[in-house]
Structure formats: C-alpha cells, structure tokens
Motif scaffolding. Structure first.
Motif, PDB file in Angstrom:
ATOM      1  N   PHE A  67       0.819  -1.202   0.000  1.00  0.00           N
ATOM      2  CA  PHE A  67       0.000   0.000   0.000  1.00  0.00           C
ATOM      3  C   PHE A  67       0.857   1.259   0.000  1.00  0.00           C
ATOM      4  N   SER A  68       0.433   2.250  -0.773  1.00  0.00           N
ATOM      5  CA  SER A  68       1.038   3.583  -0.766  1.00  0.00           C
ATOM      6  C   SER A  68       2.564   3.475  -0.926  1.00  0.00           C
ATOM      7  N   SER A  69       3.309   4.147  -0.045  1.00  0.00           N
ATOM      8  CA  SER A  69       4.768   4.167  -0.149  1.00  0.00           C
ATOM      9  C   SER A  69       5.436   3.203   0.824  1.00  0.00           C
ATOM     10  N   ILE A  70       4.650   2.259   1.394  1.00  0.00           N
ATOM     11  CA  ILE A  70       5.170   1.397   2.463  1.00  0.00           C
ATOM     12  C   ILE A  70       6.398   0.615   2.007  1.00  0.00           C
ATOM     13  N   ALA A  71       6.381   0.109   0.780  1.00  0.00           N
ATOM     14  CA  ALA A  71       7.530  -0.678   0.305  1.00  0.00           C
ATOM     15  C   ALA A  71       8.790   0.178   0.231  1.00  0.00           C
ATOM     16  N   MET A  72       8.642   1.430  -0.182  1.00  0.00           N
ATOM     17  CA  MET A  72       9.805   2.322  -0.276  1.00  0.00           C
ATOM     18  C   MET A  72      10.282   2.775   1.094  1.00  0.00           C
ATOM     19  N   ASP A  73       9.395   2.751   2.079  1.00  0.00           N
ATOM     20  CA  ASP A  73       9.765   3.144   3.443  1.00  0.00           C
ATOM     21  C   ASP A  73      10.526   2.052   4.181  1.00  0.00           C
TER      22      ASP A  73
END
Length: 394
Positions: free
Chosen positions: A353-359
C-alpha cells in the motif's frame, strides 16, 4: 484481564531500565546524554537508572571524553564477561551449541549429530553438548545464566512447551522443563526465527531499529517480529507464521495441509519440485536447481523468480500490517538470492500500500548456522538480564 490482553508472568518486557541497558549495549560506548536522547528519558532519569547497573557490574564507565563546550562526558559500556549464556539450535539431524558473553562474542561452538528425533534422544544429546560447552569455557561456568533453545515450529515461550515442530514431528513436548531437570540450569525455549530476531536486535542489523522483521528462507519459511523494541510472539507463541500466508489460489499442498502458502511455493522442497517440472528431469535439491540456473537455464531461473514473487506477495502483507523500517532476509535459501531478489522487490512494490515498500529497507543477510544457536543464547541472556534489571533498586 482477558486472555487476549494478558501477558504471561514469565514473559520479559523491555521496561525503562531495559531500554537504557539496551541503548548502552547496542550503541556503547555511549554517554548518558546520548542514552537520554535515544530513549526519550531525562538525563537525570538515565543517571538514576544507571547507578544500580554500575553497582551490579553490568556496565562500566570509561575514560571521559571532551566533545565541544561543557563538562567532559563519561561514556558507558557493557562488561561482556559479566554474564554468559549457552544457545542450542535443534534440528532433525543435528544440534548446534554455542557459548556467548554479554557482548555477543562467541566463546565456543560445537556441532553434534542427533540419533533420531525422539524427545528423550534429543534431551540426552543437548545435555551432553551443554556439559561439553561448559568444560570448553571454564570462565563462564559460574556466570552462565542458563540455556536458550531455538527450534522450528510453534513454541510457547511462556511455558517452554514445543506445541508442534513439523521437522521433528513433536506434539506438545515440555522441552524447557525436561532440560532444566537434566542440566540443573534455567532454560528458555523459543521459535528459532524469533531467537534470530532477538540476536539481530542486540548484536546485528536490527541494532537501533525499533520495529523490524526477520524472514528466513530455506527448508522452511519463518518470520520473527520486533515491534517497538519487543519481540512480538502473540498470545501462544505462534505470531510470525509468514510461511503460511496464502499467496496463490491453487498449487502444491503445503506441509500444513493447505494449498497456496508462501512455503509451498518458495521453500527448498517446493523449488526442487518446480524445477523438475520445468525441465522434465530429476532435480535432487534447490541447490542443484540453482547451480543449473546460474549455468544458464532460463526455465530454472524462472522457477526462482516465481518463488521470489511469492515471497514478495507475502512480504507485502507483512509490511502492510506492520510498516517496519527494515526486513532482514536470511536463512540457508538466500544463497540463491542473486536470481530472485529483483522479483521480490518488484512484487513487494506492486502489492504494498502507498509508499510502504519504499519506506522499508529490504536487507539480504546470509548468516552461518551458529548464528541461530547464538540467537537462542541471546534469548536466554535477554530474559535473565532484563529480569535482573527490573529487580535492581526495588
């Protein structure tokens, strides 16, 4: 208090003193001011909490340092030889044992084949291995806080009962009690990946990270969760069964009896089975499949990439629920990660979801077999030390 919110009386929570000690352990030598900044406590509170740790010999002050204007700062560091712990990793064919000190230094290591998986045989083998390790490290004999045991499967750490171990075919074995009776030492038993997560928190890639996950790949697929500085095991020790997240509607049957689990697609057995199907010839192991894939077999490279996509789907579920800063990928299966890491990252990014993977940092971290035993030792150290710290000054 309901069962859903109750913490077993033997479970160790970090607590304020534990936060201070953990900060000193993982970042030391460190001054009181920096410990206060890291923990959110006042410097006066840190000073008060540190005093009994100094008196009890867990930490020491070293030579003052001058950094900018103001009074010199007196750094604190843990005294490694204050406490020792024995760690044991139990597998179906072998037992690995280590002795570590409070600084995480490995003082001795032993590997011993197991003659069968009968609980009596395993208890006897572990008891003999512990005696041998204590002879190898005589300086630790009087300062050994106990034995930590790591074992794959559903382990109730609060009671020391192995509720179910797929590899050993154990249902409800009171392992901690039996080993305490045999060795005369305190024993804590934990899921092996949970133990590895504790080791990474104190001495590895998880130092200074409040919330992270360790996901292991190989013969099985496991997961240990550290949330806000504490190992999260759930109400009965079964939290983190990452390998049994369903990522496919059909396919091979998992050893849990269901289909579509991450483990049924991405563990070593599943990869070897898919490799045989892909090339139409016998493949003895995932290691053989990897060797042929690196030699240029495109169908076998795709088998590993599909396993990577299954891991990525599972990781998306994990990060969506947990939003961790770090996921550590380890286990014997990461030797093949050069083929499947990109597939994992792509699927994780697509499904999260959203930017979770990049975070979230995804770190592939190969570790030796002894690291699993050391993780079990850390679990015993943590229970002993944090329990003692909770009683200091009371």
């Amino acid at each position: 208090m309901s069962q859903a919110t109750q913490h077993p009386p033997t479970e160790v929570r970090t607590g304020t003193a534990g936060q201070v000690f953990t900060s000193i352990l993982t970042t030391g030598p460190v001054c009181r001011r920096d410990v206060a900044n890291a923990t959110g406590l006042s410097q006066a509170s840190v000073t008060k909490l540190v005093k009994p740790m100094l008196s009890a010999g867990y930490i020491e002050e070293i030579a003052p340092i001058t950094a900018g204007p103001g009074r010199p700062q007196i750094p604190l560091q843990v005294i490694p030889e204050r406490q020792f712990s024995i760690g044991v990793k139990v597998m179906a064919t072998e037992v690995i044992g280590v002795v570590i000190d409070l600084g995480g230094n490995q003082c001795a290591a032993v590997r011993q084949p197991v003659d069968g998986t009968d609980p009596d045989e395993v208890v006897g083998t572990v008891t003999a291995l512990v005696a041998h390790l204590r002879e190898r490290v005589p300086q630790a004999r009087e300062r050994t806080c106990g034995i930590g045991v790591g074992i794959g499967g559903h382990v109730d750490n609060a009671t020391g009962v192995v509720r179910f171990s797929p590899s050993l075919r154990w249902p409800s074995v009171p392992l901690a009690g039996r080993l305490t009776a045999a060795t005369g030492l305190p024993v804590t038993v934990e899921n092996d990946v949970n133990s590895l997560a504790l080791s990474e928190q104190w001495f590895g890639a998880g130092r200074g990270v409040d919330s992270f996950a360790v996901v292991t790949v190989g013969a099985g697929i496991g997961c240990g969760l550290v949330i806000d500085g504490d190992l999260w095991t759930g109400v009965s020790g079964a939290a983190g069964e990452f390998g049994h997240i369903r990522v496919a509607a059909d396919g091979a049957r998992c050893d849990c009896g269901r289909v579509g689990c991450v483990q049924a697609v991405a563990n070593d057995e599943a990869i070897a089975r898919a490799a045989e199907h892909a090339v139409g010839q016998p493949i003895s192991s995932a290691a053989e499949a990897y060797r042929l894939a690196t030699a240029g077999s495109e169908p076998l490279k795709e088998v590993f990439r599909e396993a990577g996509r299954a891991l990525g789907r599972g990781l998306a579920v994990l990060v969506n629920l947990m939003n961790p800063a770090l996921v550590i990928l380890s286990g014997e299966g990461v030797h093949s990660s050069p083929i499947w890491t990109d597939a994992v990252r792509e699927q994780l990014t697509a499904d999260a979801f959203s930017s979770i993977a990049m975070d979230c940092e995804l770190l592939v971290r190969p570790l030796p077999d002894e690291a699993w035993a050391a993780g079990a030792a850390v679990g015993m150290l943590r229970r002993s030390v944090l329990g003692s710290l909770g009683r200091l000054g009371t």
